[in-house]
Motif scaffolding. Sequence first.
Motif, mmCIF file in Angstrom:
data_model
loop_
_atom_site.group_PDB
_atom_site.id
_atom_site.type_symbol
_atom_site.label_atom_id
_atom_site.label_comp_id
_atom_site.label_asym_id
_atom_site.label_seq_id
_atom_site.Cartn_x
_atom_site.Cartn_y
_atom_site.Cartn_z
ATOM 1 N N MET A 1 40.228 -21.870 1.723
ATOM 2 C CA MET A 1 41.058 -21.131 1.543
ATOM 3 C C MET A 1 42.061 -21.615 -0.101
ATOM 4 N N GLU B 1 41.019 -17.877 10.260
ATOM 5 C CA GLU B 1 40.436 -17.047 9.640
ATOM 6 C C GLU B 1 39.454 -17.540 8.368
ATOM 7 N N ALA B 2 40.350 -18.285 7.583
ATOM 8 C CA ALA B 2 39.545 -19.273 6.400
ATOM 9 C C ALA B 2 38.824 -20.179 6.833
ATOM 10 N N THR C 1 37.556 -20.984 10.016
ATOM 11 C CA THR C 1 36.138 -20.379 10.379
ATOM 12 C C THR C 1 35.300 -19.974 8.903
ATOM 13 N N GLU C 2 35.220 -19.544 8.393
ATOM 14 C CA GLU C 2 35.373 -18.487 7.182
ATOM 15 C C GLU C 2 34.137 -19.711 6.690
ATOM 16 N N SER C 3 35.003 -21.599 6.305
ATOM 17 C CA SER C 3 34.962 -22.667 5.882
ATOM 18 C C SER C 3 34.110 -22.982 6.243
ATOM 19 N N LEU D 1 31.781 -21.708 9.571
ATOM 20 C CA LEU D 1 30.389 -21.103 8.967
ATOM 21 C C LEU D 1 29.720 -20.985 8.244
ATOM 22 N N SER D 2 30.544 -21.027 6.988
ATOM 23 C CA SER D 2 29.838 -21.292 5.623
ATOM 24 C C SER D 2 29.117 -22.782 5.293
ATOM 25 N N LYS D 3 29.998 -23.301 5.488
ATOM 26 C CA LYS D 3 28.544 -24.882 5.564
ATOM 27 C C LYS D 3 28.004 -25.785 6.692
ATOM 28 N N ASN E 1 25.787 -22.791 7.191
ATOM 29 C CA ASN E 1 24.445 -22.079 6.902
ATOM 30 C C ASN E 1 24.052 -21.595 8.465
ATOM 31 N N THR F 1 23.492 -18.441 10.098
ATOM 32 C CA THR F 1 23.121 -17.138 10.326
ATOM 33 C C THR F 1 23.049 -16.237 11.620
#
Length: 107
Positions: A1, A66-67, A69-71, A73-75, A77, A79
Amino acid sequence: MDRSAAWDATLRIVFGLFIVGVGNAIGGFLASLTGIAGLALYLLMAVPTFVYGMFYVVIGAGMVVEAATESALSKANLTVEVADGEANGRDDSDGDRGDDADPSARD
């Protein structure tokens, strides 16, 4: 974020809590001045400000979730893969099940 989104979420949460507090204080003041009818005035003031304030709190908390969760999921990796229904042994069609197609015939 990023910092601007964090400040936006923080200000929304604080503003919502401020609205709830001010509505409750004004409603309590009106209730103390007017006697038994003050309960109606209190509810008339406190309930709408509570709903309005909680709207801002939920929006701000949703931005944080939201931020986060996005962080996460990106860490991680991760899919998402969508598999075909027949490959998993599922058949979503209403086709032949080995009996009559008429449901009333099974009774």
